[in-house]
Scaffold this motif. Sequence first.
Motif, PDB file in Angstrom:
ATOM      1  N   GLY A  83       0.816  -1.205   0.000  1.00  0.00           N
ATOM      2  CA  GLY A  83       0.000   0.000   0.000  1.00  0.00           C
ATOM      3  C   GLY A  83       0.847   1.251   0.000  1.00  0.00           C
ATOM      4  N   MET A  84       0.198   2.391  -0.131  1.00  0.00           N
ATOM      5  CA  MET A  84       0.906   3.648  -0.311  1.00  0.00           C
ATOM      6  C   MET A  84       0.094   4.792   0.299  1.00  0.00           C
ATOM      7  SD  MET A  84       2.132   4.951  -4.067  1.00  0.00           S
ATOM      8  CE  MET A  84       2.658   6.637  -4.401  1.00  0.00           C
ATOM      9  N   PRO A  85       0.752   5.766   0.950  1.00  0.00           N
ATOM     10  CA  PRO A  85       0.004   6.910   1.491  1.00  0.00           C
ATOM     11  C   PRO A  85      -0.715   7.646   0.364  1.00  0.00           C
ATOM     12  CG  PRO A  85       2.257   6.892   2.339  1.00  0.00           C
ATOM     13  CD  PRO A  85       2.202   5.881   1.238  1.00  0.00           C
ATOM     14  N   THR A  86      -1.960   7.990   0.574  1.00  0.00           N
ATOM     15  CA  THR A  86      -2.707   8.688  -0.474  1.00  0.00           C
ATOM     16  C   THR A  86      -2.246  10.134  -0.636  1.00  0.00           C
ATOM     17  OG1 THR A  86      -4.445   9.233   1.125  1.00  0.00           O
ATOM     18  CG2 THR A  86      -4.751   7.245  -0.175  1.00  0.00           C
ATOM     19  N   ALA A  87      -1.517  10.651   0.349  1.00  0.00           N
ATOM     20  CA  ALA A  87      -1.102  12.057   0.304  1.00  0.00           C
ATOM     21  C   ALA A  87       0.184  12.296  -0.483  1.00  0.00           C
ATOM     22  CB  ALA A  87      -0.912  12.592   1.728  1.00  0.00           C
ATOM     23  N   VAL A  88       0.930  11.232  -0.822  1.00  0.00           N
ATOM     24  CA  VAL A  88       2.208  11.459  -1.499  1.00  0.00           C
ATOM     25  C   VAL A  88       2.001  11.942  -2.928  1.00  0.00           C
ATOM     26  CG1 VAL A  88       3.473   9.778  -0.086  1.00  0.00           C
ATOM     27  CG2 VAL A  88       2.485   9.067  -2.276  1.00  0.00           C
ATOM     28  N   ASP A  89       2.969  12.725  -3.405  1.00  0.00           N
ATOM     29  CA  ASP A  89       2.916  13.218  -4.783  1.00  0.00           C
ATOM     30  C   ASP A  89       3.341  12.151  -5.777  1.00  0.00           C
ATOM     31  OD1 ASP A  89       2.189  16.069  -4.446  1.00  0.00           O
ATOM     32  OD2 ASP A  89       4.030  16.119  -3.267  1.00  0.00           O
ATOM     33  N   ALA A  90       4.296  11.306  -5.366  1.00  0.00           N
ATOM     34  CA  ALA A  90       4.801  10.305  -6.298  1.00  0.00           C
ATOM     35  C   ALA A  90       5.616   9.250  -5.572  1.00  0.00           C
ATOM     36  CB  ALA A  90       5.673  10.969  -7.368  1.00  0.00           C
ATOM     37  N   LEU A  91       5.774   8.123  -6.237  1.00  0.00           N
ATOM     38  CA  LEU A  91       6.687   7.073  -5.805  1.00  0.00           C
ATOM     39  C   LEU A  91       7.981   7.251  -6.588  1.00  0.00           C
ATOM     40  CD1 LEU A  91       6.937   4.263  -4.223  1.00  0.00           C
ATOM     41  CD2 LEU A  91       6.568   3.248  -6.490  1.00  0.00           C
ATOM     42  N   ASP A 197      -2.335   5.142  -8.281  1.00  0.00           N
ATOM     43  CA  ASP A 197      -2.588   6.087  -9.373  1.00  0.00           C
ATOM     44  C   ASP A 197      -1.375   6.051 -10.309  1.00  0.00           C
ATOM     45  OD1 ASP A 197      -2.868   8.261 -11.039  1.00  0.00           O
ATOM     46  OD2 ASP A 197      -3.253   9.711  -9.439  1.00  0.00           O
ATOM     47  N   ARG A 198      -1.590   5.649 -11.552  1.00  0.00           N
ATOM     48  CA  ARG A 198      -0.475   5.481 -12.481  1.00  0.00           C
ATOM     49  C   ARG A 198       0.369   6.746 -12.625  1.00  0.00           C
ATOM     50  NH1 ARG A 198       1.581   5.662 -17.601  1.00  0.00           N
ATOM     51  NH2 ARG A 198       2.409   3.697 -18.439  1.00  0.00           N
ATOM     52  N   ARG A 200       1.267   8.770 -10.521  1.00  0.00           N
ATOM     53  CA  ARG A 200       2.173   8.995  -9.398  1.00  0.00           C
ATOM     54  C   ARG A 200       3.233   7.910  -9.278  1.00  0.00           C
ATOM     55  NH1 ARG A 200      -0.562   9.677  -3.932  1.00  0.00           N
ATOM     56  NH2 ARG A 200      -1.857   7.925  -4.585  1.00  0.00           N
ATOM     57  N   MET A 201       3.181   6.922 -10.142  1.00  0.00           N
ATOM     58  CA  MET A 201       4.093   5.793 -10.029  1.00  0.00           C
ATOM     59  C   MET A 201       5.388   6.024 -10.816  1.00  0.00           C
ATOM     60  SD  MET A 201       2.250   4.268  -7.971  1.00  0.00           S
ATOM     61  CE  MET A 201       3.280   2.815  -7.686  1.00  0.00           C
ATOM     62  N   TYR A 202       6.412   5.269 -10.446  1.00  0.00           N
ATOM     63  CA  TYR A 202       7.717   5.390 -11.098  1.00  0.00           C
ATOM     64  C   TYR A 202       7.823   4.458 -12.295  1.00  0.00           C
ATOM     65  CZ  TYR A 202      12.627   4.659 -12.056  1.00  0.00           C
ATOM     66  OH  TYR A 202      13.834   4.529 -12.698  1.00  0.00           O
ATOM     67  N   PHE A 203       8.327   5.018 -13.400  1.00  0.00           N
ATOM     68  CA  PHE A 203       8.651   4.227 -14.591  1.00  0.00           C
ATOM     69  C   PHE A 203      10.029   4.659 -15.065  1.00  0.00           C
ATOM     70  CE2 PHE A 203       4.051   4.297 -14.479  1.00  0.00           C
ATOM     71  CZ  PHE A 203       3.711   2.982 -14.752  1.00  0.00           C
ATOM     72  N   PRO A 204      10.929   3.715 -15.345  1.00  0.00           N
ATOM     73  CA  PRO A 204      12.268   4.088 -15.835  1.00  0.00           C
ATOM     74  C   PRO A 204      12.140   4.910 -17.111  1.00  0.00           C
ATOM     75  CG  PRO A 204      12.179   1.772 -15.271  1.00  0.00           C
ATOM     76  CD  PRO A 204      10.763   2.253 -15.235  1.00  0.00           C
ATOM     77  N   ARG A 205      13.027   5.902 -17.255  1.00  0.00           N
ATOM     78  CA  ARG A 205      12.986   6.779 -18.434  1.00  0.00           C
ATOM     79  C   ARG A 205      14.261   6.646 -19.238  1.00  0.00           C
ATOM     80  NH1 ARG A 205       8.652  10.049 -17.811  1.00  0.00           N
ATOM     81  NH2 ARG A 205       7.705   9.941 -15.750  1.00  0.00           N
TER      82      ARG A 205
END
Length: 205
Positions: A83-91, A197-198, A200-205
């Motif tokens: 799970g993940m805090p709903t308040a965070v801006d991003a992972l 929430d996609r 806010r998630m991390y994807f390699p760039r």
Amino acid sequence: MSRGTGSARRRLGLQAVAALALMLGNGWTAAVTDPASLPEPKRTKAGMYLSASEVPGFIQSQGGASRVLFLDIRTRAEAMFVGMPTAVDALVPFVELQELMTDWDAQRNAYKLEPMQDFVPEVRRRLVQKGLQPTDAVVLICRSGDRSARAANRLAEDGFTRVWSVVDGFEGDLDKEGRRSVNGWRNAGLPWSYKLDRSRMYFPR
């Protein structure tokens, strides 16, 4: 007490005073975590700490969520399965599991984690996305406060001046039975979710 130990404690005390002055200057009046009470892995060079329960009030004191970058720096697997805090801006993971998880970390008794080379660039990208600067407040949360301390030091090396580490993290510290039920975001009853929430998630760039 040795001279080295006394000097180290004085430095930690000065760091706590500086952090308190900075927070008071921004309208923040909650109690500051005593650096001397923290185990070494949770300490940062800047000495700026929050408990999970203090985070919402701290963000409000800075002018609200638009003025603070709040980042979950755990692995993608942790966010997905724990799970993940709903308040965070991003992972933005500070370290990540190897893709095939073929190496073992005997010290941690877990699959080996590798440093994320694009951690700082991704933090900067998220900062720009919010219209903030490296001099604005950044709050980092991991599982229990160790990684967020290391990540805060890494950002400080790159010019970030106001980075707070959440000392008890998302899951909190271990109790006597080895369960994470002592403190932390979830145990404080703060909002979190398994639903991610996609954007806010991390994807390699």
